[in-house]
Design a protein around this motif. Structure first.
Motif, mmCIF file in Angstrom:
data_model
loop_
_atom_site.group_PDB
_atom_site.id
_atom_site.type_symbol
_atom_site.label_atom_id
_atom_site.label_comp_id
_atom_site.label_asym_id
_atom_site.label_seq_id
_atom_site.Cartn_x
_atom_site.Cartn_y
_atom_site.Cartn_z
ATOM 1 N N UNK A 96 30.252 3.864 2.277
ATOM 2 C CA UNK A 96 30.193 4.896 3.301
ATOM 3 C C UNK A 96 28.794 5.280 3.736
ATOM 4 N N UNK A 97 27.781 4.520 3.301
ATOM 5 C CA UNK A 97 26.401 4.811 3.687
ATOM 6 C C UNK A 97 26.090 4.147 5.019
ATOM 7 N N UNK A 98 25.477 4.874 5.965
ATOM 8 C CA UNK A 98 25.160 4.273 7.270
ATOM 9 C C UNK A 98 24.268 3.046 7.120
ATOM 10 N N UNK A 99 24.533 2.020 7.927
ATOM 11 C CA UNK A 99 23.729 0.807 7.930
ATOM 12 C C UNK A 99 22.977 0.698 9.254
ATOM 13 N N UNK A 100 21.778 0.131 9.227
ATOM 14 C CA UNK A 100 21.042 -0.051 10.482
ATOM 15 C C UNK A 100 21.723 -1.096 11.354
ATOM 16 N N UNK A 101 21.492 -1.079 12.650
ATOM 17 C CA UNK A 101 22.112 -2.085 13.509
ATOM 18 C C UNK A 101 21.580 -3.481 13.202
ATOM 19 N N UNK A 102 22.401 -4.516 13.337
ATOM 20 C CA UNK A 102 21.905 -5.886 13.151
ATOM 21 C C UNK A 102 20.783 -6.175 14.136
ATOM 22 N N UNK A 103 19.867 -7.060 13.735
ATOM 23 C CA UNK A 103 18.698 -7.319 14.576
ATOM 24 C C UNK A 103 18.864 -8.519 15.491
ATOM 25 N N UNK A 104 19.765 -9.445 15.155
ATOM 26 C CA UNK A 104 19.810 -10.699 15.905
ATOM 27 C C UNK A 104 21.137 -10.998 16.583
ATOM 28 N N UNK A 105 22.183 -10.318 16.224
ATOM 29 C CA UNK A 105 23.476 -10.585 16.860
ATOM 30 C C UNK A 105 24.375 -9.374 16.652
ATOM 31 N N UNK A 106 25.490 -9.352 17.369
ATOM 32 C CA UNK A 106 26.439 -8.252 17.251
ATOM 33 C C UNK A 106 27.540 -8.612 16.264
#
Length: 222
Positions: free
Chosen positions: A109-119
């Motif tokens: 349940x910990x927020x993750x950063x957005x992916x850097x190279x793809x969705x």
């Protein structure tokens, strides 16, 4: 010269979302309060739009970061500086569209950063799906935790966009199963019925493009 081809410094959306142009473009800064443009999309330099779409993204990210601190919204493509055709999109021509990563969290349940190279694509259960093709160079999703669709933050984002004081949302394109998760969360959270009804009308899975199980596609009215 047609209407809107010359401006007084304000942004003008010219033509349709799939056959148009952008004048007096407003640039979305690559980093801001509660959001960032990840590397892949930063390099494309397609972070331009009308004042309305850029402002709505900035305000929505800022509002979610205040209401639910700890997560960063990933913002992908808007339009090119002058609008027009793009090799990545059939729309995004006239500065009224924005692709936005989903908020995600790890299994704890910990927020993750957005992916850097793809969705990242999500299944109906809200869990990230395994990649279906070659991974972009430098991206390792196999060894990392499987992301979860963060229904709470994603709903807060939808709500912030719909309640924006300046821009009026025309569509939020999103996969139907993820739309159902968002509406179910809103119902359980006791959100106002008119707001839920509005979200149900605006959220839509398009029939002429991908399933949008990896991002929101937001379009504002001209």
């Amino acid at each position: 010269a047609g209407p809107g081809l010359l401006t007084d410094g304000t942004s003008v959306s010219v033509g349709a979302h799939s056959r148009g142009a952008l004048r007096g473009a407003r640039r979305l800064p690559p980093d801001g309060q509660g959001y960032r443009v990840p590397e892949t999309w930063r390099l494309r330099q397609s972070n331009y739009g009308t004042d309305e779409i850029v402002g709505s993204v900035v305000r929505a990210a800022r509002r979610v970061s205040r209401e639910l601190p700890g997560a960063t919204l990933g913002v992908a493509d808007l339009s090119r500086r002058a609008g027009g055709e793009s090799p990545e999109h059939r729309s995004h021509h006239s500065g009224r569209d924005a692709d936005i990563h989903f908020y995600s969290m790890d299994p704890a349940g910990k927020p993750m950063p957005p992916p850097t190279l793809y969705m990242e694509r999500y299944g109906a259960d809200g869990v990230a799906l395994p990649p279906t093709g070659p991974l972009p160079v430098g991206e390792n999703v196999v060894a990392g935790p499987r992301r979860r669709f963060d229904a709470q933050r994603n709903w807060h984002l939808v709500r912030a966009l719909l309640e924006d004081p300046v821009a009026e949302v025309q569509w939020i394109f999103v996969n139907s199963s993820l739309e159902e998760r968002l509406l179910a969360y809103a119902q359980a959270a006791g959100e106002p019925a008119p707001l839920i009804a509005q979200a149900s009308e605006v959220m839509h899975e398009p029939l002429d493009s991908g399933g949008h199980n990896d991002h929101f596609h937001v379009r504002v009215y001209c």
